[in-house]
Design a protein around this motif. Structure first.
Motif, mmCIF file in Angstrom:
data_model
loop_
_atom_site.group_PDB
_atom_site.id
_atom_site.type_symbol
_atom_site.label_atom_id
_atom_site.label_comp_id
_atom_site.label_asym_id
_atom_site.label_seq_id
_atom_site.Cartn_x
_atom_site.Cartn_y
_atom_site.Cartn_z
ATOM 1 N N GLY A 361 0.803 -1.216 0.000
ATOM 2 C CA GLY A 361 0.000 0.000 0.000
ATOM 3 C C GLY A 361 0.834 1.263 0.000
ATOM 4 N N GLN A 497 -6.403 3.159 -4.110
ATOM 5 C CA GLN A 497 -6.405 2.343 -2.896
ATOM 6 C C GLN A 497 -7.426 1.208 -2.990
ATOM 7 N N GLU A 510 -4.219 0.268 3.593
ATOM 8 C CA GLU A 510 -4.417 1.711 3.520
ATOM 9 C C GLU A 510 -3.225 2.346 2.819
ATOM 10 N N ALA A 511 -3.492 3.145 1.817
ATOM 11 C CA ALA A 511 -2.408 3.802 1.076
ATOM 12 C C ALA A 511 -1.654 4.745 2.000
#
Length: 634
Positions: A361, A497, A510-511
């Motif tokens: 991510g 995402q 989660e980015a």
């Protein structure tokens, strides 16, 4: 006769009164002078006590200002520095520990700035008297009596205003610092805070800037003297701006060092003769767009709780997931006007790009706009636009596959239908009656998507989308959402995402840009934890990847083809404004992924209208994706 006698008596009385007054004045004058001296001494005593108390209070209440601040840096994923976090107000700072500062460097500054440093308690009264005598003889101020401690107090706590109040506070602070710190501590603080010209603070930052030396123990005598020459006039005595004046001032420093027994005559003469040759320019920071580093700071503040000023000045090393090659490729593509639709009458077509690593991510690249300026509108994360059909895998087809009731070959209704007052239509006006789910997503047909969302149910679809990081607000929970008809919209980062979960076998990350943060002592104060969460079955993710591969191979995303497999989806939102062509578009999208990376591209105007719209289709966004991704290794 009587009148004359009266006048004579009156004159005698006046003479006696004047004589009495003269006697009285002479007697009282001594008392008056004594009283005046007592009052003056008491006043000076109170003023001195007030000065000490004020200085002590300022030092205690603002002691954090003495902390050794150091410029923080941002590195890429390989630990290569990409940016120093400097500002015009803060400048470049490098803190040196006491043991890092060689004795000869300390002696050079003492010989030049305050040779009685170890013999006074903050105020050098002998120096003050000598300076006053010299200034009186010259008829103007040519010397100052400030000690090194007073200079430190002025540079850290006060301004350079030539006022009695500033001098009063400076003296009080100097005494307070002498009472609370040892002489070696004060000297170290001074050498780390002193302004050295060209936005360099402290001898360590100056040594790196002017000589390319990061280890102060490697400085030669002539370099040490050149540094000690600067504080007298940082703008005119630094060697970069005026090598001749620096050399002249260096000679003065060396002479003082010789007179005070720190160096020999031979050393002095040798160091005086050296000519300054500027070092090779430091390795230039790669021309990264400020979009990425702006976001890094924003994220670093959020995960650490530190303020922006603390991050800039705390000497932190912020390690990111930035991929140098990917960032450069994205910026190069954004500089090619031919990759964008035509500009509008009053605005330039803008764009945004986000590239994520599927497994972690981490943000590998991020571009917030064309000609982005630091602190500007970062369109990759700040804008929220209607996503159009790029939302269909997230809100329609993903939930349908996850339900287990639908498969890629499941037939869907492709008819013009009404859902209450809502009547969706296919963009080409044609209807086949029935199409497979695979055909519907590859050709981005509207009617089947709305029908399918109605079958799955908005609550189930909204829950699936939320698992991918996209929250459907209450006012957007309707069938129009199947075609991206959102009021609030989504950002390019949110789209990338969400798609990365399909690429990551159904695991959502989660980015994020920040991998870890270390303080000035090398201690890790933050490390990104692994937070992958299974949000769909592996089968759902595999089926979606197969469907989106078809979209690129023979569907609307053909311009995104690479030399390897690509899965992706296009999206377009029309500009529903009177007076514009039927094919006028507001937003163009493409989101796609390979086995390693996921990216999202957005194009559009900051404010669309009659004068600013696009007639190009979402294939333009897909072509931008391909132009960037082709520059990256497989």
């Amino acid at each position: 006769m009587e009148l004359m006698m009266r006048r004579l008596e009156s004159g005698l009385r006046k003479m006696k009164l004047k004589q009495h007054f003269r006697v009285f004045s002479g007697r009282q004058w001594g008392y008056f002078s004594f009283d005046l001296c007592v009052v003056g001494i008491v006043f000076l005593l109170f003023a001195y006590l007030a000065m000490l108390m004020t200085g002590d209070y300022m030092l205690r209440s603002q002691s954090e200002r003495l902390q050794l601040m150091t410029t923080s840096v941002i590195t890429d994923r390989n630990g290569v520095q990409i940016k120093k976090l400097t500002s015009s107000a803060f400048g470049n700072r490098r803190a040196a520990a006491q043991e890092e500062i060689p004795l000869l460097l300390q002696q050079a500054f003492l010989a030049t700035e305050d040779h009685r440093f170890y013999n006074h308690s903050g105020i050098d009264w002998i120096g003050v008297a000598r300076a006053a005598q010299t200034n009186l003889a010259a008829g103007k101020i040519t010397q100052g009596g400030s000690t090194l401690t007073q200079q430190l107090a002025r540079s850290v706590f006060l301004s350079n205003d030539q006022t009695l109040s500033r001098k009063f506070l400076e003296t009080g602070l100097a005494r307070a610092m002498e009472n609370n710190y040892s002489k070696p501590q004060l000297l170290t603080l001074y050498l780390n805070h002193v302004y050295m010209g060209r936005q360099q603070y402290g001898v360590k930052a100056a040594a790196e800037r002017y000589f390319g030396i990061t280890d102060l123990r490697k400085l030669k005598l002539w370099q040490i003297a050149s540094l000690a020459a600067i504080p007298k006039g940082p703008s005119i005595y630094n060697p970069v701006d005026n090598a001749k004046r620096n050399k002249e001032r260096r000679a003065v420093v060396l002479t003082l060092m010789r007179e005070q027994g720190y160096i020999s005559k031979a050393q002095m003469l040798e160091a005086k003769a050296v000519e300054f040759v500027p070092p090779a320019p430091p390795a230039a920071e790669v021309s990264y767009t400020a979009s990425y580093t702006d976001y890094v700071l924003q994220e670093a503040e959020a995960v650490t709780g530190l303020g922006r000023e603390q991050l800039l000045t705390g000497g932190y090393t912020i390690v990111t997931g930035l991929d140098t090659r990917a960032q450069q490729a994205a910026e190069a593509a954004f500089r090619q006007d031919s990759l964008f639709p035509e500009d509008g009458a009053t605005q330039k077509v803008q764009g945004a790009f986000v590239l994520l690593d599927n497994g972690s991510g981490e943000i590998r690249a991020l571009v917030g706009g064309r000609d982005y300026l630091q602190g500007g509108l970062n369109r990759a994360i700040q804008i929220k636009r209607q996503p159009g059909s790029v939302i269909k895998p997230i809100l329609v087809y993903g939930p349908a596959l996850q339900s287990g009731k639908f498969r890629p070959q499941t037939p869907l209704q492709d008819k013009q239908a009404a859902y209450g007052s809502y009547r969706p239509a296919n963009s080409n006006g044609r209807y086949s009656g029935t199409v497979t789910l695979k055909q519907a997503i590859e050709q981005s047909i509207n009617a089947p998507a709305v029908w399918l969302l109605n079958q799955v149910g908005i609550p189930a679809a909204a829950k699936f989308a939320e698992g991918l990081g996209i929250r459907l607000e209450e006012h957007d929970r309707n069938l129009a959402a199947a075609l991206g008809g959102f009021q609030d919209g989504v950002s390019p980062l949110a789209i990338a995402q969400a798609f990365s979960a399909f690429a990551n076998n159904g695991n959502f990350n989660e980015a994020h840009a920040v991998r870890l943060i270390k303080d000035g002592q090398g201690r890790t104060i933050y490390a990104r934890p692994l937070r992958a969460k299974q949000v769909m079955t592996r089968q759902t993710a595999a089926d979606m990847t197969g469907l989106l591969k078809g979209t690129v191979e023979q569907g609307t995303g053909r311009k995104a083809k690479l030399g390897q497999w690509v899965a992706g989806k296009t999206g377009t939102t029309q500009l529903d404004v009177k007076g514009v062509p039927a094919n006028a578009n507001r937003d163009l999208w493409f989101a796609g992924y390979t086995s390693q990376l996921t990216a999202a591209v957005w194009m559009g105007f900051d404010t669309s209208g009659r004068d600013n719209y696009m007639t190009a289709g979402s294939g333009t966004a897909a072509a931008m994706f391909a132009a960037i991704m082709k520059q990256l290794p497989d």
